[in-house]
Write an enzyme that holds these catalytic residues in place. Structure first.
Site, PDB file in Angstrom:
ATOM      1  N   GLY A  46      34.346   8.426  31.387  1.00 21.21           N
ATOM      2  CA  GLY A  46      35.241   7.339  31.716  1.00 21.21           C
ATOM      3  C   GLY A  46      35.674   7.449  33.159  1.00 21.21           C
ATOM      4  O   GLY A  46      35.627   8.534  33.760  1.00 21.21           O
ATOM      5  N   GLN A  51      40.647   5.961  40.614  1.00 20.11           N
ATOM      6  CA  GLN A  51      39.868   7.176  40.858  1.00 20.11           C
ATOM      7  C   GLN A  51      38.791   6.969  41.919  1.00 20.11           C
ATOM      8  O   GLN A  51      38.202   7.934  42.390  1.00 20.11           O
ATOM      9  CB  GLN A  51      39.230   7.683  39.563  1.00 20.11           C
ATOM     10  CG  GLN A  51      40.250   8.226  38.577  1.00 20.11           C
ATOM     11  CD  GLN A  51      39.579   8.719  37.330  1.00 20.11           C
ATOM     12  OE1 GLN A  51      39.214   7.931  36.456  1.00 20.11           O
ATOM     13  NE2 GLN A  51      39.381  10.022  37.251  1.00 20.11           N
ATOM     14  N   CYS A  90      39.276  15.728  33.478  1.00 19.62           N
ATOM     15  CA  CYS A  90      39.395  14.504  34.263  1.00 19.62           C
ATOM     16  C   CYS A  90      38.608  14.669  35.550  1.00 19.62           C
ATOM     17  O   CYS A  90      38.666  15.729  36.190  1.00 19.62           O
ATOM     18  CB  CYS A  90      40.864  14.229  34.566  1.00 19.62           C
ATOM     19  SG  CYS A  90      41.153  12.741  35.541  1.00 19.62           S
ATOM     20  N   LEU A  91      37.877  13.629  35.923  1.00 19.68           N
ATOM     21  CA  LEU A  91      37.088  13.678  37.153  1.00 19.68           C
ATOM     22  C   LEU A  91      37.964  13.921  38.386  1.00 19.68           C
ATOM     23  O   LEU A  91      37.486  14.457  39.376  1.00 19.68           O
ATOM     24  CB  LEU A  91      36.289  12.381  37.322  1.00 19.68           C
ATOM     25  CG  LEU A  91      35.234  12.112  36.259  1.00 19.68           C
ATOM     26  CD1 LEU A  91      34.611  10.737  36.470  1.00 19.68           C
ATOM     27  CD2 LEU A  91      34.176  13.189  36.246  1.00 19.68           C
ATOM     28  N   HIS A 132      43.114   7.525  27.942  1.00 22.77           N
ATOM     29  CA  HIS A 132      43.130   8.321  29.167  1.00 22.77           C
ATOM     30  C   HIS A 132      42.942   7.407  30.378  1.00 22.77           C
ATOM     31  O   HIS A 132      43.669   7.511  31.371  1.00 22.77           O
ATOM     32  CB  HIS A 132      42.022   9.381  29.095  1.00 22.77           C
ATOM     33  CG  HIS A 132      41.892  10.250  30.304  1.00 22.77           C
ATOM     34  ND1 HIS A 132      42.217  11.583  30.296  1.00 22.77           N
ATOM     35  CD2 HIS A 132      41.459   9.982  31.567  1.00 22.77           C
ATOM     36  CE1 HIS A 132      41.993  12.099  31.508  1.00 22.77           C
ATOM     37  NE2 HIS A 132      41.519  11.144  32.294  1.00 22.77           N
ATOM     38  N   GLU A 133      41.975   6.489  30.287  1.00 26.95           N
ATOM     39  CA  GLU A 133      41.703   5.588  31.408  1.00 26.95           C
ATOM     40  C   GLU A 133      42.829   4.581  31.618  1.00 26.95           C
ATOM     41  O   GLU A 133      43.209   4.282  32.756  1.00 26.95           O
ATOM     42  CB  GLU A 133      40.363   4.875  31.230  1.00 26.95           C
ATOM     43  CG  GLU A 133      39.162   5.789  31.175  1.00 26.95           C
ATOM     44  CD  GLU A 133      39.109   6.835  32.277  1.00 26.95           C
ATOM     45  OE1 GLU A 133      39.601   6.584  33.397  1.00 26.95           O
ATOM     46  OE2 GLU A 133      38.575   7.929  32.018  1.00 26.95           O
ATOM     47  N   HIS A 136      45.535   6.064  33.577  1.00 25.70           N
ATOM     48  CA  HIS A 136      45.254   6.038  35.027  1.00 25.70           C
ATOM     49  C   HIS A 136      45.740   4.733  35.654  1.00 25.70           C
ATOM     50  O   HIS A 136      46.261   4.726  36.771  1.00 25.70           O
ATOM     51  CB  HIS A 136      43.754   6.180  35.300  1.00 25.70           C
ATOM     52  CG  HIS A 136      43.279   7.583  35.428  1.00 25.70           C
ATOM     53  ND1 HIS A 136      43.693   8.438  36.423  1.00 25.70           N
ATOM     54  CD2 HIS A 136      42.391   8.286  34.678  1.00 25.70           C
ATOM     55  CE1 HIS A 136      43.091   9.608  36.278  1.00 25.70           C
ATOM     56  NE2 HIS A 136      42.303   9.542  35.222  1.00 25.70           N
TER      57      HIS A 136
END
Length: 168
Positions: A46, A51, A90-91, A132-133, A136
């Site tokens: 995701g 991000q 997480c990225l 999660h997204e 963000h």
């Protein structure tokens, strides 16, 4: 398509609330395509627009299990249910993994890249990735929800991975 630079913590971009998308055009389509390419290149499941440096309510989830890619523009959570604790990464936080409690079920209303509305229901890991997204997009980072930090050595490699866990 292009691979974009992933914004890393502690960038202030990650903690800002994103703006609603009002224009559904080629620029939005390019952003979605570039976000997908970036997520795949980074081995994520995701990614959200902040991000990649864009403060827009746009996110993608792709569990890579033959399911369609979920593109969410202006997503709104309309229902949640249940609860479970699982490990997330997480990225934007390379190397950080932690146990996070999230709802087991989620219902979301969102728009497609062309502006059309849709509703989506998800459970388990898919619901976790979606939430999660969406966090963000609201400037909420997963590290604020970690109950216990997990050492990368504790992660079990997935069948198709050689090491480490997936990053949302």
């Amino acid at each position: 398509m292009a691979i974009l630079e992933i914004v890393k913590n502690p960038s202030p971009l990650l903690t800002q609330k994103c703006k609603e998308v009002k224009v559904f055009d080629e620029k939005l389509c390019k952003l979605l395509d570039d976000m997908y390419e970036t997520m795949v290149a980074a081995d994520g499941v995701g990614i959200a627009a902040p991000q990649v440096g864009e403060l827009l309510r746009v996110a993608i989830v792709d569990l890579g299990e033959g399911d369609d890619v979920i593109e969410m523009v202006n997503p709104v959570v309309t229902a949640i249910g249940g609860s479970e604790i699982d490990i997330e990464g997480c990225l934007s936080f390379p190397g950080l993994y932690g146990e996070v409690e999230r709802p087991y079920f989620v219902r979301v209303e969102a728009q497609e890249r062309d502006g059309s509305l849709y509703e989506l229901e998800a459970e388990d890991y898919e619901a976790r990735a979606i939430l999660h997204e969406i966090d963000h997009l609201d400037g909420v980072l997963f590290d604020s929800k970690i109950r216990r930090i997990v050492d990368p050595s504790e992660l079990e490699p997935a069948e198709d991975e050689e090491e480490g866990g997936e990053m949302i």
